[in-house]
Design an enzyme around this catalytic site. Sequence first.
Site, PDB file in Angstrom:
ATOM      1  N   ARG A   1       0.816  -1.234   0.000  1.00 43.93           N
ATOM      2  CA  ARG A   1       0.000   0.000   0.000  1.00 43.93           C
ATOM      3  C   ARG A   1       0.845   1.278   0.000  1.00 43.93           C
ATOM      4  NH1 ARG A   1      -3.141  -2.923   3.988  1.00 43.93           N
ATOM      5  NH2 ARG A   1      -4.769  -4.059   2.882  1.00 43.93           N
TER       6      ARG A   1
ATOM      7  N   LYS B   1       3.025  11.263 -11.606  1.00 47.03           N
ATOM      8  CA  LYS B   1       2.080  10.446 -12.387  1.00 47.03           C
ATOM      9  C   LYS B   1       2.746   9.107 -12.657  1.00 47.03           C
ATOM     10  CE  LYS B   1      -0.846  13.618 -14.973  1.00 47.03           C
ATOM     11  NZ  LYS B   1      -1.204  14.116 -16.318  1.00 47.03           N
TER      12      LYS B   1
ATOM     13  N   GLU C   1       8.923  17.096 -25.460  1.00 50.04           N
ATOM     14  CA  GLU C   1       8.327  17.568 -24.191  1.00 50.04           C
ATOM     15  C   GLU C   1       8.916  18.928 -23.799  1.00 50.04           C
ATOM     16  OE1 GLU C   1       5.744  15.997 -23.086  1.00 50.04           O
ATOM     17  OE2 GLU C   1       5.990  13.822 -23.120  1.00 50.04           O
TER      18      GLU C   1
ATOM     19  N   LYS D   1       7.392  22.539 -14.795  1.00 50.20           N
ATOM     20  CA  LYS D   1       6.590  21.391 -14.347  1.00 50.20           C
ATOM     21  C   LYS D   1       6.349  21.482 -12.833  1.00 50.20           C
ATOM     22  CE  LYS D   1       5.231  16.808 -14.798  1.00 50.20           C
ATOM     23  NZ  LYS D   1       5.244  15.576 -15.524  1.00 50.20           N
TER      24      LYS D   1
ATOM     25  N   GLU E   1      -4.360  17.123 -11.120  1.00 44.63           N
ATOM     26  CA  GLU E   1      -4.928  17.507 -12.412  1.00 44.63           C
ATOM     27  C   GLU E   1      -6.431  17.821 -12.346  1.00 44.63           C
ATOM     28  OE1 GLU E   1      -3.093  15.706 -15.921  1.00 44.63           O
ATOM     29  OE2 GLU E   1      -5.036  15.774 -16.875  1.00 44.63           O
TER      30      GLU E   1
ATOM     31  N   ARG F   1      -2.959  21.617 -14.472  1.00 42.94           N
ATOM     32  CA  ARG F   1      -2.032  20.546 -14.861  1.00 42.94           C
ATOM     33  C   ARG F   1      -2.411  19.915 -16.207  1.00 42.94           C
ATOM     34  NH1 ARG F   1       0.977  15.796 -11.297  1.00 42.94           N
ATOM     35  NH2 ARG F   1       2.109  14.975 -13.080  1.00 42.94           N
TER      36      ARG F   1
ATOM     37  N   ASN G   1      -0.703  18.383 -20.980  1.00 40.20           N
ATOM     38  CA  ASN G   1      -1.057  17.360 -21.960  1.00 40.20           C
ATOM     39  C   ASN G   1      -1.162  17.918 -23.376  1.00 40.20           C
ATOM     40  OD1 ASN G   1      -1.335  15.035 -20.241  1.00 40.20           O
ATOM     41  ND2 ASN G   1      -3.086  16.090 -19.359  1.00 40.20           N
TER      42      ASN G   1
ATOM     43  N   HIS H   1      -1.025  15.656 -26.361  1.00 44.93           N
ATOM     44  CA  HIS H   1      -1.122  14.274 -25.871  1.00 44.93           C
ATOM     45  C   HIS H   1      -2.412  13.565 -26.274  1.00 44.93           C
ATOM     46  CE1 HIS H   1       2.419  15.435 -23.687  1.00 44.93           C
ATOM     47  NE2 HIS H   1       2.495  14.294 -23.039  1.00 44.93           N
TER      48      HIS H   1
ATOM     49  N   HIS I   1      -1.388  10.275 -27.782  1.00 43.49           N
ATOM     50  CA  HIS I   1      -1.724   8.982 -27.170  1.00 43.49           C
ATOM     51  C   HIS I   1      -2.538   8.136 -28.142  1.00 43.49           C
ATOM     52  CE1 HIS I   1      -1.159  10.364 -22.686  1.00 43.49           C
ATOM     53  NE2 HIS I   1      -0.022  10.179 -23.316  1.00 43.49           N
TER      54      HIS I   1
ATOM     55  N   HIS J   1       6.994   7.753 -27.708  1.00 43.79           N
ATOM     56  CA  HIS J   1       6.046   8.685 -27.084  1.00 43.79           C
ATOM     57  C   HIS J   1       6.324  10.126 -27.550  1.00 43.79           C
ATOM     58  CE1 HIS J   1       3.498  10.518 -24.036  1.00 43.79           C
ATOM     59  NE2 HIS J   1       4.511  11.243 -23.636  1.00 43.79           N
TER      60      HIS J   1
HETATM   61  P1  NAD Z   1      11.831   4.827 -22.438  1.00 43.22           P
HETATM   62  O1  NAD Z   1      11.734   4.726 -20.998  1.00 43.22           O
HETATM   63  O2  NAD Z   1      11.290   3.712 -23.272  1.00 43.22           O
HETATM   64  O3  NAD Z   1      13.355   5.076 -22.826  1.00 43.22           O
HETATM   65  C1  NAD Z   1      13.686   5.241 -24.178  1.00 43.22           C
HETATM   66  C2  NAD Z   1      14.790   4.276 -24.628  1.00 43.22           C
HETATM   67  O4  NAD Z   1      16.048   4.740 -24.191  1.00 43.22           O
HETATM   68  C3  NAD Z   1      14.647   2.865 -24.081  1.00 43.22           C
HETATM   69  O5  NAD Z   1      15.041   1.943 -25.075  1.00 43.22           O
HETATM   70  C4  NAD Z   1      15.649   2.858 -22.937  1.00 43.22           C
HETATM   71  O6  NAD Z   1      16.115   1.575 -22.626  1.00 43.22           O
HETATM   72  C5  NAD Z   1      16.749   3.719 -23.491  1.00 43.22           C
HETATM   73  N1  NAD Z   1      17.580   4.411 -22.525  1.00 43.22           N
HETATM   74  C6  NAD Z   1      17.174   4.996 -21.376  1.00 43.22           C
HETATM   75  N2  NAD Z   1      18.182   5.675 -20.843  1.00 43.22           N
HETATM   76  C7  NAD Z   1      19.257   5.505 -21.632  1.00 43.22           C
HETATM   77  C8  NAD Z   1      20.585   5.985 -21.595  1.00 43.22           C
HETATM   78  N3  NAD Z   1      20.998   6.837 -20.655  1.00 43.22           N
HETATM   79  N4  NAD Z   1      21.429   5.586 -22.573  1.00 43.22           N
HETATM   80  C9  NAD Z   1      20.998   4.766 -23.556  1.00 43.22           C
HETATM   81  N5  NAD Z   1      19.743   4.322 -23.686  1.00 43.22           N
HETATM   82  C10 NAD Z   1      18.886   4.684 -22.710  1.00 43.22           C
HETATM   83  O7  NAD Z   1      11.089   6.139 -22.981  1.00 43.22           O
HETATM   84  P2  NAD Z   1      11.054   7.645 -22.461  1.00 43.22           P
HETATM   85  O8  NAD Z   1      10.959   8.475 -23.672  1.00 43.22           O
HETATM   86  O9  NAD Z   1      12.097   7.913 -21.466  1.00 43.22           O
HETATM   87  O10 NAD Z   1       9.661   7.705 -21.672  1.00 43.22           O
HETATM   88  C11 NAD Z   1       8.443   7.516 -22.343  1.00 43.22           C
HETATM   89  C12 NAD Z   1       7.411   7.093 -21.333  1.00 43.22           C
HETATM   90  O11 NAD Z   1       7.238   8.135 -20.365  1.00 43.22           O
HETATM   91  C13 NAD Z   1       6.041   6.839 -21.925  1.00 43.22           C
HETATM   92  O12 NAD Z   1       5.532   5.625 -21.433  1.00 43.22           O
HETATM   93  C14 NAD Z   1       5.212   7.996 -21.442  1.00 43.22           C
HETATM   94  O13 NAD Z   1       3.861   7.661 -21.292  1.00 43.22           O
HETATM   95  C15 NAD Z   1       5.857   8.313 -20.132  1.00 43.22           C
HETATM   96  N6  NAD Z   1       5.640   9.685 -19.661  1.00 43.22           N
HETATM   97  C16 NAD Z   1       5.200   9.847 -18.392  1.00 43.22           C
HETATM   98  C17 NAD Z   1       5.031  11.121 -17.884  1.00 43.22           C
HETATM   99  C18 NAD Z   1       4.628  11.304 -16.448  1.00 43.22           C
HETATM  100  O14 NAD Z   1       4.314  12.433 -16.060  1.00 43.22           O
HETATM  101  N7  NAD Z   1       4.650  10.274 -15.650  1.00 43.22           N
HETATM  102  C19 NAD Z   1       5.313  12.230 -18.679  1.00 43.22           C
HETATM  103  C20 NAD Z   1       5.760  12.027 -19.972  1.00 43.22           C
HETATM  104  C21 NAD Z   1       5.923  10.740 -20.455  1.00 43.22           C
HETATM  105  N1  GLY Z   2       3.053  14.728 -18.467  1.00 43.06           N
HETATM  106  C1  GLY Z   2       1.852  15.304 -18.008  1.00 43.06           C
HETATM  107  C2  GLY Z   2       1.802  15.531 -16.535  1.00 43.06           C
HETATM  108  O1  GLY Z   2       2.721  15.203 -15.809  1.00 43.06           O
HETATM  109  O2  GLY Z   2       0.840  16.026 -16.046  1.00 43.06           O
END
Ligand code: NAD
Ligand code: GLY
Length: 359
Positions: free
Chosen positions: A120, A142, A184, A226, A236, A240, A244, A247, A251, A264
């Site tokens: 939890r 998030k 982003e 942010k 949100e 907030r 998006n 997005h 998405h 993404h």
């Molecule tokens: P990812 O986590 O898939 O990383 C991208 C690629 O880079 C992967 O293949 C990973 O293994 C590789 N990688 C990571 N770090 C590396 C490094 N230092 N050197 C070499 N390779 C490396 O993708 P991302 O773009 O980091 O994140 C996308 C995700 O984030 C999506 O699922 C999206 O929905 C989410 N997201 C969440 C929020 C939030 O607020 N929580 C905001 C934006 C995006």
């Molecule tokens: N990436 C959108 C948020 O964090 O609200």
Amino acid sequence: MITLDLILPDTRYPIHIGRDLLEQVELLLPHLPLPKVAIVCNETVAPLYLARLQQALAQHRIESFSVVLPDGEQHKDWNTLNLIFDALLSRNAERKTTLIALGGGVVGDMTGFAAACYQRGAPFIQIPTTLLAQVDSSVGGKTAINHPQGKNMIGAFYQPKAVIADMSLLDTLPERELSAGLAEVIKYGLLGDAAFLGWLEENMPRLRARDPDALQHAVKRSCEMKADIVGQDEKEQGVRALLNLGHTFGHAIEAGLGYGAWLHGEAIGAGMVLAAAASAELGWLSSSDVERVRGLVAAAGLPVKSPRMPLTRWLELMSHDKKVEAGTIRFVLLQQLGRATIQAGLPSAILEKILDRNS
Ligand code: NAD
Ligand code: GLY
């Protein structure tokens, strides 16, 4: 190193930004209730950085074990989440064992969700390793996994105890992933800071060449924006949602093509062009404003055209957006460059027109 603070009604946490922070265990120590951590990583990042972190922790007598997940957006699901729970249980992780997310946004979102659920709620810390994760996903709490019908549909708001953005980890990031992170960064300029947008237009070549000063400025400004927005609206309920921008369309692209087909950030790049085009149809942006958005997205190395899908498919996919209220899709659009707003619904004729011209 620069440290920003994200201040919320019932907690606050630091966002450390700098180079060579991975082995600075003193940044972690104040946030560890027990000298025991579980590091969640993936099969790409683990060979690059996991041993360095574990050795540094061992020197400070912090016991650690790791969970190495398969790499890719297509693995951001229940099965992979369960691998984290399996490891936590088989290693007798306690409620005060801290989870550390060492990876990009996929690892960060899944680790955060696992931490929210494990017994939890266990503490967690974000060590983002992609530009996208450093400017966006590691900050703000998030956490989620995907569902085949909709992106990030299963999740929780759950804040980390600290974010440590070591920019030297970006040295190994593939170019396509750097571009995805820049989507982003552009988003922040478009939604709330016209001066930053201008700076991005001037400095995009430096950013793509990984100039350390330019990258640090981009990460700092993005995290400042942010932290400010999340500080006003953690769950949100209002402002907030502006984070998006791009997005709702993005998405839909990710889910529509199958997770992992487009990155993404690539989907968000094309989604922001659609949002700008829709804003022009409402008379808010000029055609030259839309060209500026398209030009900046292209300069970041991102697609400006969305994949072709029938309007009915777009609508079906966008109906699973988390901003939908009483069945109406709420789009984040631009009243001007540097000022975003929410628009409830768009006439089909506008959607058809912008999708036809931009896909
Ligand atoms: P990812 O986590 O898939 O990383 C991208 C690629 O880079 C992967 O293949 C990973 O293994 C590789 N990688 C990571 N770090 C590396 C490094 N230092 N050197 C070499 N390779 C490396 O993708 P991302 O773009 O980091 O994140 C996308 C995700 O984030 C999506 O699922 C999206 O929905 C989410 N997201 C969440 C929020 C939030 O607020 N929580 C905001 C934006 C995006
Ligand atoms: N990436 C959108 C948020 O964090 O609200």
